[in-house]
Every structure is written in structure tokens, then in C-alpha cells.
Design a protein around this motif. Structure first.
Motif, short mmCIF file in Angstrom:
data_model
loop_
_atom_site.label_atom_id
_atom_site.label_comp_id
_atom_site.label_asym_id
_atom_site.label_seq_id
_atom_site.Cartn_x
_atom_site.Cartn_y
_atom_site.Cartn_z
N GLN A 122 2.63 11.51 -6.17
CA GLN A 122 1.60 11.66 -7.21
C GLN A 122 0.46 12.49 -6.65
N PHE A 123 0.02 13.50 -7.41
CA PHE A 123 -1.05 14.38 -6.99
C PHE A 123 -2.24 14.21 -7.92
N SER A 124 -3.39 13.87 -7.36
CA SER A 124 -4.61 13.68 -8.15
C SER A 124 -5.66 14.67 -7.67
N TYR A 125 -5.98 15.64 -8.52
CA TYR A 125 -6.97 16.65 -8.17
C TYR A 125 -8.37 16.18 -8.55
N PHE A 126 -9.35 16.59 -7.75
CA PHE A 126 -10.73 16.17 -8.01
C PHE A 126 -11.69 17.23 -7.50
N VAL A 127 -12.94 17.10 -7.91
CA VAL A 127 -14.02 17.93 -7.37
C VAL A 127 -15.18 17.01 -7.00
N ASP A 128 -15.93 17.41 -5.99
CA ASP A 128 -17.22 16.81 -5.69
C ASP A 128 -18.26 17.75 -6.28
N VAL B 178 -22.87 22.76 -13.95
CA VAL B 178 -22.45 21.86 -12.88
C VAL B 178 -22.08 22.69 -11.66
N GLU B 179 -22.61 22.27 -10.50
CA GLU B 179 -22.25 22.92 -9.24
C GLU B 179 -21.09 22.19 -8.59
N ILE B 180 -20.06 22.92 -8.20
CA ILE B 180 -18.91 22.34 -7.51
C ILE B 180 -19.11 22.56 -6.02
N ILE B 181 -19.10 21.45 -5.26
CA ILE B 181 -19.32 21.52 -3.82
C ILE B 181 -17.99 21.55 -3.06
N THR B 182 -17.05 20.75 -3.53
CA THR B 182 -15.76 20.62 -2.83
C THR B 182 -14.64 20.48 -3.84
N TRP B 183 -13.52 21.11 -3.56
CA TRP B 183 -12.27 20.92 -4.30
C TRP B 183 -11.37 20.02 -3.47
N GLY B 184 -10.60 19.17 -4.11
CA GLY B 184 -9.75 18.26 -3.34
C GLY B 184 -8.54 17.78 -4.11
N VAL B 185 -7.59 17.23 -3.36
CA VAL B 185 -6.40 16.62 -3.96
C VAL B 185 -6.01 15.40 -3.13
N ARG B 186 -5.68 14.33 -3.81
CA ARG B 186 -5.17 13.13 -3.15
C ARG B 186 -3.67 13.07 -3.40
N VAL B 187 -2.92 12.91 -2.32
CA VAL B 187 -1.46 12.79 -2.41
C VAL B 187 -1.10 11.34 -2.16
N ALA C 195 0.82 -1.21 0.00
CA ALA C 195 0.00 0.00 0.00
C ALA C 195 0.85 1.26 0.00
N PRO C 196 0.41 2.29 -0.72
CA PRO C 196 1.13 3.56 -0.71
C PRO C 196 0.82 4.37 0.54
N ILE C 197 1.65 5.33 0.83
CA ILE C 197 1.32 6.35 1.82
C ILE C 197 0.45 7.37 1.11
N ALA C 198 -0.71 7.67 1.66
CA ALA C 198 -1.62 8.58 0.94
C ALA C 198 -2.60 9.24 1.89
N THR C 199 -3.07 10.42 1.49
CA THR C 199 -4.13 11.11 2.20
C THR C 199 -4.79 12.09 1.26
N GLU C 200 -5.89 12.70 1.72
CA GLU C 200 -6.63 13.68 0.93
C GLU C 200 -6.72 15.00 1.67
N PHE C 201 -6.77 16.10 0.88
CA PHE C 201 -7.02 17.42 1.43
C PHE C 201 -8.22 18.00 0.69
N LEU C 202 -9.12 18.66 1.44
CA LEU C 202 -10.37 19.16 0.88
C LEU C 202 -10.53 20.65 1.14
N SER C 203 -11.22 21.31 0.21
CA SER C 203 -11.57 22.72 0.37
C SER C 203 -13.02 22.89 -0.08
#
Length: 698
Positions: free
Chosen positions: A549-555, A604-613, A501-509
Motif C-alpha cells: 500500500q502506497f500513501s502519498y503525503f505532503v508537509d 499553500v506552501e509545500i515543504i516536503t513530498w513523501g510516501v509511506r509504503v 504490525a505491518p512492514i512499513a517505512t517512509e521516503f521524503l523529498s
């Protein structure tokens, strides 16, 4: 004590240990810096987890001629997986916690997101909230949805409330202020007051636990996180203390619900990430075993539970709807976790007869104490494991776990509790137990697959866990699958996944935006802040791997939709460029893939911005397969399949060669599991010793 192993280039061999502490067994996978691997099992010890962990490490080391003491002392990394947090929440054995909320919002945890199984049953009582109403305190303060202070925080009221907590026996505090995700000024000030009035008492702010617009999920995540802090500090503290006493001075990583690992310090600061973490590792093995397959259904059967998860094109399915308990009446954090369906159907699941005279299996489990009757540790209830002993699947003399199975005790348990009351033969009763359990697992598998739009008949079934390989063909038959894959590490599936398993976490805005009325300034600010947090986190682990590795996403959602959808983007969105169009296109495509429909004309309505590291950890284990000699059939046993006895060869798994074909019926005895091949199935080993069960042509 044996001599320390040395590497070809000189120096001591270093080790990486991954441990999965389950309800019945503790599994370990030990990898060495020479590329070698050892696996082991021992009964889980609930009073002190290190005892079972140490026993499993010693059994693993002994199996390959290593010294257990040296393995523990020379380990650079220990990856620890546990169900302790989940079990504590489900059983209510957590710290006594108080909740501070905005005046007028004391029933947030009671109402949940509906709070009823049937939304139209207005007479149904709401189930008790996670924190009792009498321990929920309304605080005078109010912010607007834009973050403007409408009512200042009444600091004296907060101090007054906090001073009563010792009388209530409060051990932890959760804080959930309305609109703290836009402006956390009041939550931050309450934190300062807690430290002033009750120094040392652990607390959690909702904006830290889960910065989401959804009020219940924020409050629930904060409440659960706070209630776990004293418990997990004690649990992980004891483990760290025992490891230090043994001479371990490496890194202790802990498995999280996101299908990744984090440093123990991060987990102690946010233990809510441990919920549902136990089953999150098995899908990683399924993804690695068949990365080219469109859909893989991973079935992990341990001693207590049976877990089902999905992998699509090598990507593990995640969810933010992982309820603890039943949907809408249990508890929900809203945090991203590996999507897993779990039922109480493991090797230790107890068979019983209901009031109507029907045979049932589970969800109660014999666990490790007293365990199935065959363990000879005092258990008297018949279990799935006992049925497998009676049918001849398990080799009583060669069972991995530190003891010999008691065949007579298994027969007595089934005869006394099931066979005689139902007026049937013991073998028939044992087969019935296995059939009932198999149908329960197949039903759970089918339901989990169909809920995600996957037909299990066309998917590859990957079966593992200590008991999974025994029933893999049974599940395959019921699901009408033609192929079932048993990974080479099936018996320690989750522990092996933790090893990789990788070391990983998410950050949200949580900043709201709209693709047709796009606020580029707020979007740019959110993306910039997320990037700073992601890079700071990655910098902590540069020595592990500098290429994070940085993976950006939106909810996001269509206007008027109740629920949002997570959509990953191709890189960081350029708020000053075409970010709005990029998000719209990605959302339409993902909505169509997940729901079979989309509306390309809609905004489209964006509720949350995020990135997974994600920081990949270098692979320590070699793919090379070592064969110890000629394929060995160590004896022939009478084995019962579908109610009929067959004289069946038993193979020693360590002697099998890549590419070998085995005709059913047959039994393969592996060090940590038993693979059952019924008469209507054959088995083929690939070049990495994964075993494919293939249904014979009619």
C-alpha cells in the motif's frame, strides 16, 4: 522433549514470535501456523536480552503444551521490540560521536528550536547539546539554497580533522552540511573521505537521516543515529548470534517508532528509527479492538512507564514533535513516530515521601533488578506493585513471571518507608500509593487527550500492559469515563501489537513548492523519484505480501506559518494535472480538522513530498475463543477497594466465556495480567473475550 507439533495437512508447525522488552518484564506472543496463540512473561535481563526473551518464550510454550526449543527453532519470523535505543540516548550511554558541520554553524545542536523552556527568558542557559561543542568541527564548504556550490569543500581540511579522531576516542561521525537536502555533493564526498581515512568507523549523513528543510532536525537526527550505530550493532548482533546458536534461521524484524516493523538490516543502517519505538505497538491493538469508535485513548501501563496514545477512526495518531526529554530543551529528530505521552508511573514505580512530607510515586522505578519488594529479589523500596499485593489485587501464588510474590516483604516495605513515617495503617498507606499513582496516570491521560482536542469523557479508554488492568477502573473513575475496554491480550499489549504490525517505512523529498505558483516539473520529478524508491522497497517483501500500500503525503503550511502540517492525499499527485488544487483542498480540510480554522483563500506552501509504503503481514492468529470449561471462581479473598475491605470472588480468566457478565467487586486472574473490578463497576465479555468494564448506574 515433546514431539514436534504437526499441522492438519502434515508437516511441522511453524511459529511467529513477537517480543516486547520492557524496563521490568519481557513479554512474548507466540502464534502458530495452526492459528493457536500462547503468551508469556519473564523478567528483563539487561546483561543479555536473549536470556529474558528465551525465558518468556519457554513460559508461553509451556502454558499450551508446546516445546520451547521447537518454538524457537521453527520460528519463521521473530519481531523484536526494545527500549534500548531510547534509554541509551536519555542516559547518555551512546558512542562518542563527532559532528562535522558547515563553517559558522557549530551551535545548531545547542540552539535547537529555541533551546529554552521559556522563550522570553533570555538569561536562561542553554542546556548542553547532544554532541559537545569540543567534538563539533566546522568544515569549509557552502552551498546556496538552490544547491549551487558557493565555497568548494576543503578536502584536505576534512582529512586533517578526521586524522585527529582516534586521539579523541571518536567511535562514530555525524555530518550535517547546510542545504545538503538540495545538493548532497559535499556530504557524499565527506562520506568517501571518512571511508578513506577511517575505514570501518560508522557515520551518518543528515540527508540520509532526515531529509528535511529544518536544519536542527536534520543535524540532530544524524547525530543521534550515528551515536546509536555501534551500540545497536552490538545489541542486535548479540541477539542475532544467540538466535542463530539456538537454530533460528528465519527473519528478524525490529519494531520502529512509526508503528511498524523493518528488517534488522534496515534498522542497523538507520537505528534512529528505534527511538520511542517501545510504546508504538499498543495503539495498534486499540485500533483493532474498536475500529468503529470515533476516538480511542490507549493506556499502556507496564512495570516502568505509563504510555498514552490516541486512535481516531481506526487510525493511530502520529507526530514529528516527539522530543526525547522535555520539549525545546531535550533532543528532537523530526521523524514521524506514533504520538505517545509517557510518564514514570508503572507497576515498579517507587513510592517515597518528599521533604515536605507529601507522598510521591515515581518516576524512579525498581525495574526488574532488584524489582519491587514483593518479587523477593532484594528490593526494599515500596512500589505500586507492592501496594497491589498488600491490597489483595495480585494473587501471590499465581503470579506470572517465574516466581511467587512475597506478601510479607511488600507489607514491610510499605510499613517501613511510608506507613510509619506518615503515621498511618499499612492498608491505608497502600491505598494512598495506588490513589496517587492513579491520579498521575489520569492526569497524563487527560492532558494527552485535551492537547489533541479530545475530551476523554467521551472517548473509549483502552487499558493494557501488565499492570494496566489493575488500575483501569481507577483511571476511569477519575476521568469520569463510563466504559473501559480491557483487550483479551491486555497483559502483552505491545507484543500483540508487534505480532500484527505491518512492514512499513517512509521516503521524503524536501522540494519547496507553492500551490499558486506551482512548479510542475520539480513536483513531477519528486513524485517519480519517491515512486521508484517505494516500489523498490516493496519488491523486497513481495514474498510477504505482493499487495503493498502506497500513501502519498505532503508537509505543507500557510505562508508565514512557523510549523507545517502533514496532509495525506488520495493517491499519487498528478503534477501535470490538478495536483496543486488537490493539495490545497486537502490542506484546508486537515487544517480545519486539527485547528478548528482554515483560510480557503490562501495559497499553500509545500515543504516536503513523501510516501509511506506499507506491506501488511498476513494474520496468523485465529479470532476463535477456546473455553476450557465452566466459569471458575477459584476462591474468595478479602480485597480492599477505596479503603474498605470486601470479600471478593477471584475468577480464572481462561475459563470465562464470551458474552459472560461479572458483577463487581471481582478479580479476574489472567495468565499475564490481573483485572480488578471495583464494587461500582461490572464487567462484560464480548465475542472475542475482550472485557468491557462498565460503571454501574447510580
Amino acid at each position: 522433549m515433546s514431539a514436534v507439533q504437526t499441522q492438519p495437512g502434515g508437516g511441522e508447525t511453524r511459529y511467529r514470535i513477537a517480543v516486547d522488552t520492557g524496563g521490568t518484564f519481557t513479554d512474548v506472543v507466540v502464534g502458530s501456523s495452526t492459528g493457536d496463540m500462547a503468551v508469556g512473561k519473564a523478567l528483563t535481563t539487561y546483561d543479555r536480552v536473549f536470556t529474558g526473551f528465551e525465558g518468556a518464550v519457554r513460559r508461553a510454550a509451556q502454558s499450551v503444551g508446546w516445546d520451547g526449543d521447537e518454538v524457537l527453532r521453527n520460528a519463521d519470523v521473530i519481531v523484536y521490540g526494545t527500549t534500548h535505543a531510547t534509554n541509551a540516548v536519555l542516559t547518555g550511554r551512546v558512542a562518542k560521536t563527532a559532528l562535522l558541520v558547515t563553517d559558522g554553524f557549530a551551535d545548531t545542536l545547542l540552539l535547537r528550536e529555541g533551546g529554552r523552556r521559556d522563550a522570553f527568558d533570555s538569561k536562561a542557559a542553554y542546556p548542553p547539546p547532544y554532541i559537545p561543542r569540543q567534538l563539533t568541527f566546522e568544515i569549509t564548504e557552502r552551498l546556496s539554497a538552490e544547491g549551487e556550490v558557493l565555497t568548494p569543500l576543503d578536502e584536505e581540511q576534512v582529512r586533517s580533522v578526521l586524522r585527529t579522531f582516534p586521539d579523541h576516542g571518536i567511535e562514530a561521525i555525524a555530518v550535517a552540511c547546510l542545504w545538503s537536502i538540495i545538493n548532497d555533493v559535499h556530504e557524499s564526498r565527506i562520506a568517501e573521505l571518512i571511508e578513506e581515512v577511517l575505514p570501518g568507523v560508522p557515520y551518518t549523513l543528515s540527508n540520509d537521516a532526515n531529509p528535511t528543510i529544518r536544519e536542527y532536525r536534520r543535524a540532530s537526527a544524524a547525530s543521534i543515529d550515528a551515536s546509536l550505530k555501534p551500540l545497536m550493532a552490538d545489541h542486535l548482533g548479540k541477539l542475532r548470534g544467540d538466535l542463530l546458536q539456538f537454530g533460528f534461521d528465519g527473519d528478524l524484524l525490529v519494531v520502529t517508532s512509526e508503528g511498524a516493523v523493518l528488517d534488522v538490516v534496515d534498522v542497523l543502517d538507520r537505528p534512529v528509527l528505534l527511538l520511542n519505538s517501545g510504546p508504538s505497538m499498543a495503539p495498534l491493538v486499540g485500533a483493532a479492538a474498536a475500529p468503529e469508535r470515533e476516538t480511542v485513548v490507549v493506556c499502556d501501563m507496564g512495570g516502568t512507564t505509563y504510555d498514552v496514545s490516541l486512535v481516531e477512526k481506526g487510525v493511530v495518531r502520529h507526530t514529528r514533535e516527539a522530543w526525547l526529554g522535555e520539549p525545546f530543551v531535550g533532543h528532537l529528530t523530526g521523524l514521524s513516530s506514533v504520538a505517545v505521552t509517557s510518564i514514570g508511573a508503572g507497576g515498579g514505580s517507587i513510592a517515597w515521601i518528599d521533604a515536605g512530607g507529601l507522598l510521591r510515586v515515581g518516576p524512579q522505578s525498581a525495574r526488574s533488578t532488584p524489582g519491587p519488594a514483593a518479587y523477593g529479589l532484594g528490593g526494599e523500596e515500596p512500589t505500586v506493585t507492592d501496594a497491589c499485593v498488600v491490597l489483595g489485587y495480585l494473587d501471590a501464588q499465581g503470579f506470572e513471571g517465574g516466581f511467587t510474590l512475597d506478601h510479607d516483604a511488600a507489607v514491610k516495605a510499605i510499613e517501613t518507608r511510608i506507613a510509619k513515617p506518615l503515621g498511618m495503617d499499612v492498608l491505608v498507606a497502600a491505598q494512598a500509593i495506588l490513589d496517587v499513582s492513579g491520579h498521575q496516570m489520569a492526569t497524563a491521560t487527560r492532558q494527552a487527550a485535551l492537547e489533541h482536542g479530545v475530551d476523554p469523557r467521551g472517548a473509549l479508554i483502552v487499558a493494557g500492559g501488565g499492570a494496566g488492568a489493575m488500575v483501569a477502573a481507577i483511571i476511569g473513575n477519575i476521568l469520569e469515563a463510563d466504559t473501559v475496554l480491557i483487550p483479551a491480550t491486555a497483559g502483552v499489549l505491545a507484543a500483540y501489537g508487534a505480532h500484527r504490525a505491518p512492514i512499513a517505512t517512509e521516503f521524503l523529498s524536501p522540494l519547496h513548492n507553492d500551490t499558486r505558483n506551482f512548479d510542475s516539473a520539480s513536483a513531477a520529478s519528486a513524485v517519480k523519484e519517491l515512486g521508484k524508491k517505494a516500489k523498490f522497497f516493496a519488491a523486497r517483501f513481495e514474498t510477504v505480501n505482493p499487495d503493498a500500500q502506497f500513501s502519498y503525503f505532503v508537509d505543507a503550511r500557510y505562508p508565514g506559518q512557523a510549523w507545517d502540517l502533514r496532509v495525506y492525499l488520495d493517491g499519487a499527485p498528478d503534477a501535470t494535472g490538478d495536483a496543486a488544487r488537490q493539495i490545497e483542498d486537502a490542506f484546508h480540510a486537515e487544517h480545519d480538522r486539527r485547528n478548528g480554522t482554515h483560510d480557503p483563500a490562501s495559497r499553500v506552501e509545500i515543504i516536503t513530498w513523501g510516501v509511506r509504503v506499507e506491506i501488511p503481514r498476513h494474520e496468523l492468529l485465529s479470532d476463535e475463543v477456546t473455553v476450557t470449561g465452566e466459569s471458575v471462581v477459584h476462591r474468595h479473598d478479602p480485597i480492599v477497594f477505596g479503603g474498605e475491605s470486601h470479600v471478593t470472588p477471584r475468577y480464572r480468566g481462561v475459563t470465562l466465556s464470551p458474552g459472560q457478565h461479572i458483577a463487581g467487586p471481582a478479580i479476574i486472574d489472567q495468565p499475564t495480567t490481573t483485572i480488578v473490578i471495583p464494587p461500582e463497576w461490572d464487567a462484560d465479555l464480548d465475542d472475542r473475550s475482550n472485557i468491557y468494564l462498565n460503571r454501574k448506574e447510580a
